[in-house]
Design a protein around this motif. Structure first.
Motif, PDB file in Angstrom:
ATOM      1  N   GLY A 225      16.265   1.718   2.078  1.00 47.64           N
ATOM      2  CA  GLY A 225      15.528   0.517   2.500  1.00 47.64           C
ATOM      3  C   GLY A 225      15.713  -0.593   1.479  1.00 47.64           C
ATOM      4  O   GLY A 225      15.797  -0.339   0.283  1.00 47.64           O
ATOM      5  N   LEU A 226      15.768  -1.821   1.958  1.00 45.85           N
ATOM      6  CA  LEU A 226      16.014  -2.973   1.081  1.00 45.85           C
ATOM      7  C   LEU A 226      14.903  -3.102   0.028  1.00 45.85           C
ATOM      8  O   LEU A 226      13.718  -3.038   0.367  1.00 45.85           O
ATOM      9  N   ASP A 227      15.298  -3.265  -1.240  1.00 39.55           N
ATOM     10  CA  ASP A 227      14.309  -3.419  -2.321  1.00 39.55           C
ATOM     11  C   ASP A 227      13.716  -4.825  -2.276  1.00 39.55           C
ATOM     12  O   ASP A 227      14.285  -5.770  -2.798  1.00 39.55           O
ATOM     13  N   ASP A 228      12.545  -4.930  -1.624  1.00 35.80           N
ATOM     14  CA  ASP A 228      11.855  -6.229  -1.553  1.00 35.80           C
ATOM     15  C   ASP A 228      10.628  -6.234  -2.477  1.00 35.80           C
ATOM     16  O   ASP A 228       9.842  -7.172  -2.455  1.00 35.80           O
ATOM     17  N   GLY A 229      10.474  -5.160  -3.274  1.00 35.00           N
ATOM     18  CA  GLY A 229       9.358  -5.122  -4.231  1.00 35.00           C
ATOM     19  C   GLY A 229       8.013  -4.812  -3.596  1.00 35.00           C
ATOM     20  O   GLY A 229       6.976  -4.918  -4.246  1.00 35.00           O
ATOM     21  N   SER A 230       8.009  -4.410  -2.322  1.00 33.44           N
ATOM     22  CA  SER A 230       6.738  -4.126  -1.642  1.00 33.44           C
ATOM     23  C   SER A 230       6.187  -2.768  -2.105  1.00 33.44           C
ATOM     24  O   SER A 230       6.910  -1.943  -2.672  1.00 33.44           O
ATOM     25  N   LEU A 231       4.908  -2.537  -1.826  1.00 32.87           N
ATOM     26  CA  LEU A 231       4.292  -1.272  -2.218  1.00 32.87           C
ATOM     27  C   LEU A 231       4.942  -0.102  -1.481  1.00 32.87           C
ATOM     28  O   LEU A 231       5.038   0.994  -2.024  1.00 32.87           O
ATOM     29  N   SER A 232       5.447  -0.345  -0.273  1.00 36.74           N
ATOM     30  CA  SER A 232       6.104   0.752   0.475  1.00 36.74           C
ATOM     31  C   SER A 232       7.406   1.167  -0.208  1.00 36.74           C
ATOM     32  O   SER A 232       7.712   2.356  -0.290  1.00 36.74           O
ATOM     33  N   ILE A 233       8.165   0.206  -0.713  1.00 36.89           N
ATOM     34  CA  ILE A 233       9.414   0.525  -1.425  1.00 36.89           C
ATOM     35  C   ILE A 233       9.097   1.231  -2.747  1.00 36.89           C
ATOM     36  O   ILE A 233       9.690   2.246  -3.096  1.00 36.89           O
ATOM     37  N   TYR A 234       8.115   0.694  -3.462  1.00 36.34           N
ATOM     38  CA  TYR A 234       7.711   1.286  -4.746  1.00 36.34           C
ATOM     39  C   TYR A 234       7.290   2.745  -4.551  1.00 36.34           C
ATOM     40  O   TYR A 234       7.763   3.652  -5.251  1.00 36.34           O
ATOM     41  N   THR A 235       6.402   3.000  -3.584  1.00 32.51           N
ATOM     42  CA  THR A 235       5.898   4.362  -3.367  1.00 32.51           C
ATOM     43  C   THR A 235       6.993   5.257  -2.778  1.00 32.51           C
ATOM     44  O   THR A 235       7.117   6.417  -3.171  1.00 32.51           O
ATOM     45  N   GLY A 236       7.787   4.709  -1.869  1.00 23.87           N
ATOM     46  CA  GLY A 236       8.869   5.488  -1.239  1.00 23.87           C
ATOM     47  C   GLY A 236       9.840   6.016  -2.272  1.00 23.87           C
ATOM     48  O   GLY A 236      10.287   7.166  -2.203  1.00 23.87           O
ATOM     49  N   ARG A 237      10.165   5.188  -3.251  1.00 24.58           N
ATOM     50  CA  ARG A 237      11.128   5.611  -4.282  1.00 24.58           C
ATOM     51  C   ARG A 237      10.521   6.580  -5.283  1.00 24.58           C
ATOM     52  O   ARG A 237      11.235   7.324  -5.938  1.00 24.58           O
ATOM     53  N   LYS A 238       9.199   6.549  -5.411  1.00 28.55           N
ATOM     54  CA  LYS A 238       8.546   7.452  -6.358  1.00 28.55           C
ATOM     55  C   LYS A 238       8.048   8.729  -5.680  1.00 28.55           C
ATOM     56  O   LYS A 238       7.407   9.568  -6.321  1.00 28.55           O
ATOM     57  N   GLY A 239       8.269   8.847  -4.384  1.00 23.00           N
ATOM     58  CA  GLY A 239       7.812  10.042  -3.664  1.00 23.00           C
ATOM     59  C   GLY A 239       6.307  10.076  -3.477  1.00 23.00           C
ATOM     60  O   GLY A 239       5.705  11.143  -3.354  1.00 23.00           O
ATOM     61  N   ILE A 240       5.680   8.904  -3.455  1.00 25.00           N
ATOM     62  CA  ILE A 240       4.222   8.823  -3.242  1.00 25.00           C
ATOM     63  C   ILE A 240       3.964   8.575  -1.758  1.00 25.00           C
ATOM     64  O   ILE A 240       4.631   7.744  -1.125  1.00 25.00           O
ATOM     65  N   ARG A 241       3.000   9.295  -1.222  1.00 18.14           N
ATOM     66  CA  ARG A 241       2.666   9.102   0.200  1.00 18.14           C
ATOM     67  C   ARG A 241       2.027   7.724   0.405  1.00 18.14           C
ATOM     68  O   ARG A 241       1.112   7.328  -0.329  1.00 18.14           O
ATOM     69  N   TYR A 242       2.510   7.025   1.431  1.00 20.11           N
ATOM     70  CA  TYR A 242       2.044   5.672   1.713  1.00 20.11           C
ATOM     71  C   TYR A 242       2.050   5.468   3.223  1.00 20.11           C
ATOM     72  O   TYR A 242       3.012   5.857   3.897  1.00 20.11           O
ATOM     73  N   VAL A 243       0.996   4.869   3.729  1.00 16.58           N
ATOM     74  CA  VAL A 243       0.990   4.443   5.137  1.00 16.58           C
ATOM     75  C   VAL A 243       0.441   3.030   5.200  1.00 16.58           C
ATOM     76  O   VAL A 243      -0.609   2.730   4.610  1.00 16.58           O
ATOM     77  N   ASN A 244       1.151   2.151   5.875  1.00 16.45           N
ATOM     78  CA  ASN A 244       0.615   0.832   6.180  1.00 16.45           C
ATOM     79  C   ASN A 244       0.079   0.879   7.595  1.00 16.45           C
ATOM     80  O   ASN A 244       0.782   1.278   8.522  1.00 16.45           O
ATOM     81  N   ILE A 245      -1.190   0.469   7.754  1.00 19.04           N
ATOM     82  CA  ILE A 245      -1.746   0.329   9.106  1.00 19.04           C
ATOM     83  C   ILE A 245      -1.670  -1.160   9.438  1.00 19.04           C
ATOM     84  O   ILE A 245      -2.392  -1.975   8.874  1.00 19.04           O
ATOM     85  N   GLU A 246      -0.753  -1.455  10.316  1.00 22.90           N
ATOM     86  CA  GLU A 246      -0.439  -2.846  10.661  1.00 22.90           C
ATOM     87  C   GLU A 246      -1.061  -3.152  12.033  1.00 22.90           C
ATOM     88  O   GLU A 246      -0.870  -2.384  12.973  1.00 22.90           O
ATOM     89  N   ALA A 247      -1.804  -4.246  12.140  1.00 19.57           N
ATOM     90  CA  ALA A 247      -2.364  -4.616  13.455  1.00 19.57           C
ATOM     91  C   ALA A 247      -2.436  -6.130  13.577  1.00 19.57           C
ATOM     92  O   ALA A 247      -2.491  -6.844  12.565  1.00 19.57           O
ATOM     93  N   LYS A 252      -9.501  -5.701  15.519  1.00 20.18           N
ATOM     94  CA  LYS A 252     -10.312  -4.880  14.613  1.00 20.18           C
ATOM     95  C   LYS A 252     -10.575  -3.485  15.191  1.00 20.18           C
ATOM     96  O   LYS A 252     -10.478  -2.484  14.488  1.00 20.18           O
ATOM     97  N   LYS A 253     -10.878  -3.450  16.485  1.00 19.19           N
ATOM     98  CA  LYS A 253     -11.196  -2.174  17.122  1.00 19.19           C
ATOM     99  C   LYS A 253      -9.971  -1.242  17.074  1.00 19.19           C
ATOM    100  O   LYS A 253     -10.091  -0.061  16.747  1.00 19.19           O
ATOM    101  N   ALA A 254      -8.816  -1.808  17.383  1.00 18.79           N
ATOM    102  CA  ALA A 254      -7.577  -1.003  17.383  1.00 18.79           C
ATOM    103  C   ALA A 254      -7.276  -0.513  15.969  1.00 18.79           C
ATOM    104  O   ALA A 254      -6.904   0.651  15.759  1.00 18.79           O
ATOM    105  N   GLN A 255      -7.463  -1.409  14.991  1.00 15.51           N
ATOM    106  CA  GLN A 255      -7.149  -1.030  13.610  1.00 15.51           C
ATOM    107  C   GLN A 255      -8.124   0.035  13.098  1.00 15.51           C
ATOM    108  O   GLN A 255      -7.725   0.971  12.405  1.00 15.51           O
ATOM    109  N   LEU A 256      -9.384  -0.100  13.477  1.00 15.86           N
ATOM    110  CA  LEU A 256     -10.384   0.903  13.080  1.00 15.86           C
ATOM    111  C   LEU A 256     -10.028   2.269  13.673  1.00 15.86           C
ATOM    112  O   LEU A 256     -10.112   3.301  12.993  1.00 15.86           O
ATOM    113  N   LYS A 257      -9.593   2.269  14.935  1.00 19.96           N
ATOM    114  CA  LYS A 257      -9.197   3.523  15.592  1.00 19.96           C
ATOM    115  C   LYS A 257      -8.009   4.146  14.843  1.00 19.96           C
ATOM    116  O   LYS A 257      -7.965   5.367  14.619  1.00 19.96           O
ATOM    117  N   MET A 258      -7.059   3.298  14.438  1.00 17.54           N
ATOM    118  CA  MET A 258      -5.878   3.793  13.719  1.00 17.54           C
ATOM    119  C   MET A 258      -6.271   4.380  12.359  1.00 17.54           C
ATOM    120  O   MET A 258      -5.716   5.375  11.903  1.00 17.54           O
TER     121      MET A 258
END
Ligand SMILES: [Zn+2]
Length: 271
Positions: A225-247, A252-258
């Motif tokens: 994945g392109l190194d854009d300095g985001s937390l997902s790239i940082y965690t992905g390269r370090k083997g840290i579990r990361y999930v972004n909940i994007e809505a 709000k209701k959909a995001q709360l359900k997620m």
């Protein structure tokens, strides 16, 4: 008569509010720390849910919202935390996505979700204005502080929270021909779901679980994945579990359900 009626309504409102407050299982404890960025100050808010009864509990992951203008997600998490254990961090500066500071007569501007690698810091400063080694160091210091501050609560990983606008960034951005196709290793799309509401993760196990449950979900290509300095790239390269909940903003209701769905499978999938 009219006044009495209003007074009764007021009493009713107070009673209902008190019942609603006492119904939540957790109360929210709020703390904040100020980070000086030259003459600017960034406030890092921390919200911790404390059980009203019984012993203290914690979640093994931490919630993190970095974009101040994406506050639907913060409202959704706060609602979640009134019923569940957990910790949320979010940033406050001037209400915008981009953070700026002045140094030696130059204005530096950066995206706080692009500052977790050297390459990301360079790109975001250049994109939004001025770059220098000194400016890079100031931004790097802030990124390191954010990681240090949140890491203690992220024993098993990060749940980032973002909001987007309609017809812009969506799960379609990762489909074949999309702008970020190369950043995705795998993708599962539920055609019934809004394309703006999706999970984005570094973790193949969570990807499989969420796909099985037929949620919109993207697995990041952690190696390429392109190194854009985001937390997902940082965690992905370090083997840290990361999930972004994007809505989408306002979902709000959909995001709360997620959030609910993810928290239900997170701890289980660690066993
Ligand atoms: Zn965002």
């Amino acid at each position: 008569m009219y006044k009495t009626c209003n007074y009764r309504r007021y009493l009713c409102f107070v009673c209902l509010s008190m019942i609603a407050m006492s119904c939540s299982s957790y109360r929210l404890s709020k703390q904040k720390v100020s980070y000086p960025l030259m003459e600017n100050t960034i406030t890092i808010h921390k919200v911790t849910s404390k059980p009203r009864k019984g012993k203290e509990e914690t979640a093994s992951y931490v919630f993190f919202n970095m974009h101040e203008n994406e506050n639907t997600s913060v409202r959704a998490v706060k609602k979640f935390l009134k019923e569940n254990p957990g910790v949320l961090f979010y940033l406050e500066h001037d209400g915008n996505r981009i953070i700026s500071f002045r140094m030696d007569g130059e204005i530096y501007r950066f995206d706080p979700n692009r500052i977790f690698t050297d390459e990301g810091i360079r790109k975001t400063l250049l994109r939004h204005g001025h770059f220098s080694k000194e400016g890079h160091d100031v931004v790097q210091g802030f990124g390191t502080f954010l990681i240090k501050t949140t890491a203690a609560y992220a024993q098993s990983g990060y749940v980032a929270l973002h909001n987007n606008g309609p017809n812009a960034y969506s799960i379609m951005s990762y489909q074949a021909g999309g702008q970020y196709e190369a950043d995705a290793q795998a993708i599962h799309q539920n055609e019934e779901m809004d394309i703006d509401d999706f999970y984005f993760t570094t973790d193949s196990l969570l990807f499989a679980e969420l796909s099985n449950k037929n949620w919109n979900v993207v697995l990041q290509n952690n190696e390429e994945g392109l190194d854009d300095g985001s937390l997902s790239i940082y965690t992905g390269r370090k083997g840290i579990r990361y999930v972004n909940i994007e809505a989408e903003h306002g979902h709000k209701k959909a995001q709360l359900k997620m959030i609910d769905v993810l928290s239900g499978i997170w701890e289980e999938s660690l066993k």
